[in-house]
Design a protein around this motif. Structure first.
Motif, PDB file in Angstrom:
ATOM      1  N   SER A  40       2.293   0.067 -13.612  1.00 40.81           N
ATOM      2  CA  SER A  40       3.504   1.071 -13.599  1.00 40.81           C
ATOM      3  C   SER A  40       3.442   1.734 -11.215  1.00 40.81           C
ATOM      4  O   SER A  40       2.243   0.914 -10.682  1.00 40.81           O
ATOM      5  CB  SER A  40       3.485   2.673 -13.273  1.00 40.81           C
ATOM      6  N   GLY A  41       4.333   2.152 -10.955  1.00 43.95           N
ATOM      7  CA  GLY A  41       4.474   2.342  -9.955  1.00 43.95           C
ATOM      8  C   GLY A  41       5.600   3.600  -9.611  1.00 43.95           C
ATOM      9  O   GLY A  41       6.811   3.165 -10.464  1.00 43.95           O
ATOM     10  N   VAL A  57      10.247   2.140  -0.885  1.00 43.21           N
ATOM     11  CA  VAL A  57       8.878   2.686   0.024  1.00 43.21           C
ATOM     12  C   VAL A  57       8.219   3.170  -1.500  1.00 43.21           C
ATOM     13  O   VAL A  57       7.911   3.739  -1.925  1.00 43.21           O
ATOM     14  CB  VAL A  57       9.378   3.881   0.489  1.00 43.21           C
ATOM     15  N   ASN A  58       7.113   2.721  -1.566  1.00 45.33           N
ATOM     16  CA  ASN A  58       5.825   2.884  -2.075  1.00 45.33           C
ATOM     17  C   ASN A  58       5.816   3.721  -2.371  1.00 45.33           C
ATOM     18  O   ASN A  58       4.920   4.826  -1.357  1.00 45.33           O
ATOM     19  CB  ASN A  58       4.590   1.763  -1.979  1.00 45.33           C
ATOM     20  N   GLY A  59       5.307   4.784  -3.327  1.00 41.19           N
ATOM     21  CA  GLY A  59       4.619   6.091  -3.124  1.00 41.19           C
ATOM     22  C   GLY A  59       2.885   6.255  -3.265  1.00 41.19           C
ATOM     23  O   GLY A  59       2.464   5.568  -2.363  1.00 41.19           O
ATOM     24  N   GLU A  60       2.064   6.625  -3.624  1.00 43.58           N
ATOM     25  CA  GLU A  60       0.874   6.642  -3.741  1.00 43.58           C
ATOM     26  C   GLU A  60       0.414   6.133  -3.820  1.00 43.58           C
ATOM     27  O   GLU A  60      -0.853   5.767  -3.400  1.00 43.58           O
ATOM     28  CB  GLU A  60       0.540   8.504  -3.839  1.00 43.58           C
ATOM     29  N   ALA A  61       0.392   5.180  -5.101  1.00 48.42           N
ATOM     30  CA  ALA A  61      -0.926   4.381  -5.384  1.00 48.42           C
ATOM     31  C   ALA A  61      -1.032   2.865  -4.702  1.00 48.42           C
ATOM     32  O   ALA A  61       0.436   2.425  -4.771  1.00 48.42           O
ATOM     33  CB  ALA A  61      -1.174   4.157  -6.838  1.00 48.42           C
ATOM     34  N   ALA A  62      -1.128   2.197  -4.171  1.00 48.29           N
ATOM     35  CA  ALA A  62      -1.000   0.682  -3.881  1.00 48.29           C
ATOM     36  C   ALA A  62      -0.658   0.255  -5.755  1.00 48.29           C
ATOM     37  O   ALA A  62      -0.928   0.112  -6.295  1.00 48.29           O
ATOM     38  CB  ALA A  62      -1.983  -0.340  -3.315  1.00 48.29           C
ATOM     39  N   VAL A  63       0.155  -1.286  -5.284  1.00 48.96           N
ATOM     40  CA  VAL A  63       0.489  -1.894  -5.914  1.00 48.96           C
ATOM     41  C   VAL A  63       0.723  -3.341  -5.884  1.00 48.96           C
ATOM     42  O   VAL A  63       0.589  -3.366  -4.640  1.00 48.96           O
ATOM     43  CB  VAL A  63       2.139  -1.558  -6.688  1.00 48.96           C
ATOM     44  N   LEU A  64       1.064  -3.996  -6.740  1.00 48.91           N
ATOM     45  CA  LEU A  64       0.798  -5.403  -6.915  1.00 48.91           C
ATOM     46  C   LEU A  64       2.534  -6.055  -7.402  1.00 48.91           C
ATOM     47  O   LEU A  64       2.810  -5.732  -8.180  1.00 48.91           O
ATOM     48  CB  LEU A  64      -0.319  -6.839  -7.272  1.00 48.91           C
ATOM     49  N   LEU A  65       2.781  -6.542  -6.519  1.00 51.68           N
ATOM     50  CA  LEU A  65       4.539  -7.700  -6.449  1.00 51.68           C
ATOM     51  C   LEU A  65       4.239  -8.589  -6.748  1.00 51.68           C
ATOM     52  O   LEU A  65       3.309  -9.374  -6.120  1.00 51.68           O
ATOM     53  CB  LEU A  65       5.147  -6.995  -5.846  1.00 51.68           C
ATOM     54  N   ARG A  66       5.120  -9.549  -7.162  1.00 55.22           N
ATOM     55  CA  ARG A  66       5.231 -11.134  -7.033  1.00 55.22           C
ATOM     56  C   ARG A  66       6.675 -11.259  -6.436  1.00 55.22           C
ATOM     57  O   ARG A  66       8.439 -10.269  -7.242  1.00 55.22           O
ATOM     58  CB  ARG A  66       5.137 -11.858  -8.249  1.00 55.22           C
ATOM     59  N   SER A  67       6.972 -11.751  -5.249  1.00 56.13           N
ATOM     60  CA  SER A  67       8.613 -12.251  -4.762  1.00 56.13           C
ATOM     61  C   SER A  67       9.424 -12.650  -5.554  1.00 56.13           C
ATOM     62  O   SER A  67       8.381 -14.081  -6.342  1.00 56.13           O
ATOM     63  CB  SER A  67       8.124 -12.275  -3.193  1.00 56.13           C
ATOM     64  N   THR A  68      10.534 -12.696  -5.598  1.00 61.66           N
ATOM     65  CA  THR A  68      11.508 -12.846  -6.890  1.00 61.66           C
ATOM     66  C   THR A  68      12.219 -13.313  -5.521  1.00 61.66           C
ATOM     67  O   THR A  68      14.063 -13.707  -6.098  1.00 61.66           O
ATOM     68  CB  THR A  68      11.915 -11.983  -8.169  1.00 61.66           C
ATOM     69  N   ARG A 105       1.004  -0.979   0.006  1.00 60.14           N
ATOM     70  CA  ARG A 105       0.128  -0.074  -0.021  1.00 60.14           C
ATOM     71  C   ARG A 105       0.989   1.188  -0.169  1.00 60.14           C
ATOM     72  O   ARG A 105       1.895   1.073  -0.112  1.00 60.14           O
ATOM     73  CB  ARG A 105      -0.583  -0.330   0.846  1.00 60.14           C
ATOM     74  N   SER A 106      -0.013   2.584   0.109  1.00 53.16           N
ATOM     75  CA  SER A 106       1.277   3.849  -0.409  1.00 53.16           C
ATOM     76  C   SER A 106       1.097   3.695   1.147  1.00 53.16           C
ATOM     77  O   SER A 106       0.821   3.793   1.479  1.00 53.16           O
ATOM     78  CB  SER A 106       0.401   4.635  -0.362  1.00 53.16           C
ATOM     79  N   GLY A 107       2.869   4.035   1.083  1.00 52.30           N
ATOM     80  CA  GLY A 107       4.127   4.281   1.957  1.00 52.30           C
ATOM     81  C   GLY A 107       4.548   3.547   2.937  1.00 52.30           C
ATOM     82  O   GLY A 107       5.255   3.425   3.718  1.00 52.30           O
ATOM     83  N   GLU A 108       4.072   2.417   2.481  1.00 48.19           N
ATOM     84  CA  GLU A 108       4.635   0.908   2.942  1.00 48.19           C
ATOM     85  C   GLU A 108       5.846   0.690   1.721  1.00 48.19           C
ATOM     86  O   GLU A 108       6.627   0.903   0.759  1.00 48.19           O
ATOM     87  CB  GLU A 108       3.755  -0.741   2.730  1.00 48.19           C
ATOM     88  N   VAL A 109       7.061  -0.089   3.372  1.00 47.40           N
ATOM     89  CA  VAL A 109       8.161  -0.157   2.634  1.00 47.40           C
ATOM     90  C   VAL A 109       8.188  -1.545   1.903  1.00 47.40           C
ATOM     91  O   VAL A 109       7.278  -2.886   2.510  1.00 47.40           O
ATOM     92  CB  VAL A 109       8.790  -1.057   3.465  1.00 47.40           C
ATOM     93  N   VAL A 110       8.604  -1.919   1.296  1.00 47.38           N
ATOM     94  CA  VAL A 110       8.539  -3.531   0.117  1.00 47.38           C
ATOM     95  C   VAL A 110       8.979  -4.383   1.106  1.00 47.38           C
ATOM     96  O   VAL A 110      10.351  -4.174   1.499  1.00 47.38           O
ATOM     97  CB  VAL A 110       9.235  -3.468  -0.996  1.00 47.38           C
TER      98      VAL A 110
END
Length: 601
Positions: free
Chosen positions: A149-150, A177-188, A134-139
């Protein structure tokens, strides 16, 4: 510190109430108890093979009690407690980067489960998990962006203050740190193998290691102790007063010998970390400060390492599109940096790659693969000529690279690419020269004409081309002016990075072979930070030496004055704390950029 203050308050209460004898005995007993504790700590240190200067503090406390200077004994105890508190403060400030990293370490993650998400410990994540950030969270872990995009803040990883944009399919580093929009990631990668966890481990390891100069500072304690006892003994003999001996030892308890150098190296290590330069252990900073030769790989180090395809030059009767498709299909099985550019060029043209069998790669020379029943050889002209007839070299324009291709035993054509010199390369080499680096050398597996052109653009005089990995190792070992710093990237650079006095892996990610072999890992793909690493090493060593000698010089001056009777015991105990404070504050200068050719904006 709190116990010391309470004891001092109790003594002051006794003295203030007119019970001078009781106050004197209480002060003397407390001071002697502290001396016993110091003596026990000194014995444990000697058992580990480390000589310290606690013996001077113990002798100073005991001697001041014996000659009736119980106020001076209390001040020594107080100053020792204050010195310990200063050391803790200095260490905390020097380790601020590590503390900030640890505070930001993700503890939980939001993992996709069915049609929803569940909060799980970050340590439970596995490769392939889909995560919502989510926005502001650490990956929490390294991953591939699934969203279109992100925007991410990577400043804690690379030192770059501007946010970076990522598109679907791009790599996203843990710790950003993620920006303003929530994003989806696939862990590698799992948590322990991710970039951020490795950074924390590197900084912690470096903070806890002891540089050679720190161990050297410990050895200064032996001659300093002998000098202090000698001056005290002479002062006692000449004056006939044992009080003079106590006054000399009161000013002979310098904390700088114990903590100035470690604080400086902690500061330098964390200054480097704040700039995206991970130093694996403190001794590397001492070596960086003495670098006399810098060696550079070419592709991906002095150049960007991302060549673009300019064109295909097929032999008569060969279709250029088919030639590119076969070449890219074979290059799937190569680890060379040019392989990725050829594969990307084929993908940009919508070409579907064919699977291969029997792949055989010869490091830095080329690869041979059976692609759909055809014998395809891609690489240097000499390598291709060993399997295909009719190889000839085209005329190369300025800045061009040629990759040769043979198909079914015949020369099929050439792929023309270009890999330009990094913009920052000439300035980086000039900065290293200004820092006192005497020799600058290029080692590369590429052909001599290409290597000489890049060297001329960068301003390098010494070039060694067409080197195999073993040749690079031998070349680094034979260089006369040491220590030698090797800057490179990629799997092929791992052996030479390990062979150099200081190996610097540039733009390393995760647990790559180059990153594992190197002593310094530069997280950002920026050659200029190699020069910054040398500058930080030089400044750290300079600040550490200054702090040590400031403490020694001021202490010797005070001891001489005390030997002549100019520094009473109480005044000496107070002045010694000023010496300690001066040395510690000077050591903390290693946290700042400083001035000179290596200063980073």
């Amino acid at each position: 510190m709190g116990g010391t203050l309470l004891a001092l308050a109790a003594v002051a209460l006794l003295l203030g109430s007119g019970q001078e004898l009781a106050g004197r005995w209480a002060a003397s007993a407390f001071a002697l108890a502290v001396a016993v504790r110091l003596g026990a700590r000194m014995a444990r240190a000697l058992g580990r093979g480390r000589w310290g200067i606690d013996i001077l503090a113990v002798t100073a406390i005991v001697s001041t009690v014996l000659v009736g200077e119980y106020v001076a004994a209390l001040i020594i105890v107080l100053m020792l407690a204050v010195g310990t508190a200063l050391e803790d403060y200095a260490a905390r400030r020097a380790k601020a980067e590590l503390a900030a990293l640890l505070e930001r370490t993700p503890r939980t993650a939001r993992r996709a489960v069915g049609d929803g998400y569940e909060d799980v410990p970050a340590a439970d994540l596995r490769v392939g998990d889909v995560l919502l950030v989510r926005s502001g969270e650490v990956v929490p872990v390294d991953g591939m962006l699934l969203s279109d995009s992100g925007v991410f803040d990577e400043s804690s990883l690379t030192g770059e203050s501007l946010p970076v944009e990522r598109s679907a399919g791009d790599e996203v580093m843990s710790g950003s740190v993620n920006g303003e929009a929530a994003v989806l990631l696939r862990s590698t990668a799992a948590l322990e193998d991710s970039q951020y966890s490795r950074i924390v481990a590197l900084v912690r390891e470096a903070s806890e290691s002891r540089a050679p100069m720190v161990r050297l500072a410990d050895r200064y304690a032996v001659p300093f102790t002998v000098l202090a006892y000698a001056l005290g003994a002479v002062a006692w003999a000449v004056s006939g007063s044992p009080t003079r001996f106590a006054e000399v030892l009161v000013v002979a308890t310098p904390c700088p010998l114990l903590i100035a150098a470690p604080v400086a190296f902690l500061g330098g290590t964390n200054r480097a970390a704040a700039s995206g330069i991970m130093v694996k252990y403190a001794g590397v900073l001492e070596l960086l400060g003495r670098i006399r030769t810098a060696v550079f790989d070419k592709t991906g180090t002095l150049t960007y390492g991302r060549p673009t395809l300019l064109g295909v030059l097929p032999e008569p009767g060969t279709d250029p599109t088919a030639l590119l498709r076969l070449s890219a299909s074979a290059e799937q099985y190569s680890s060379h940096v040019l392989a990725a550019s050829i594969i990307a060029a084929a993908a940009d043209r919508g070409l579907e790659l064919a699977p291969g069998t029997g792949a055989s790669e010869h490091a830095t020379h080329g690869v041979r693969v059976d692609v759909a029943g055809r014998d395809v050889v891609v690489g240097k002209p000499s390598f291709v000529a060993a399997y295909a007839s009719g190889v000839h070299e085209p005329v190369l324009a300025e800045g061009q690279l040629a990759v040769y291709v043979g198909v079914d035993g015949r020369f099929a054509g050439v792929l023309m690419l270009s890999d330009p010199l990094r913009r920052e390369a000439p300035a980086t080499l000039d900065r290293l020269r200004a820092l006192g680096v005497e020799d600058l050398v290029m080692l590369t597996g590429d052909a001599l004409p290409t290597a000489e052109r890049i060297a001329a653009e960068a301003g390098l005089a010494e070039v060694r081309a067409e080197c195999l990995p073993a040749d690079k190792v031998e070349a680094v070992r034979s260089l006369p002016h040491r220590p030698v710093m090797m800057v490179g990237d990629g799997v092929n650079d791992a052996p030479v990075l390990a062979a150099a006095d200081v190996g610097v892996a540039m733009g390393a990610r995760g647990s790559t072979a180059a990153g594992e072999s190197a002593d310094v890992v530069i997280l950002q793909d920026d050659l200029a930070r190699a020069a910054l690493a040398v500058a930080i090493g030089q400044r750290t060593v300079r600040v550490a030496l200054q702090s040590i000698w400031i403490g020694i010089a001021l202490s010797i001056a005070l001891m001489a004055a005390a030997a002549w009777g100019y520094v009473p015991a109480v005044a000496g105990a107070l002045s010694q704390e000023a010496v300690d404070l001066a040395a510690i504050l000077n050591a903390l200068r290693a946290l700042r950029p400083g001035r000179g050719p290596g200063r980073w904006p």
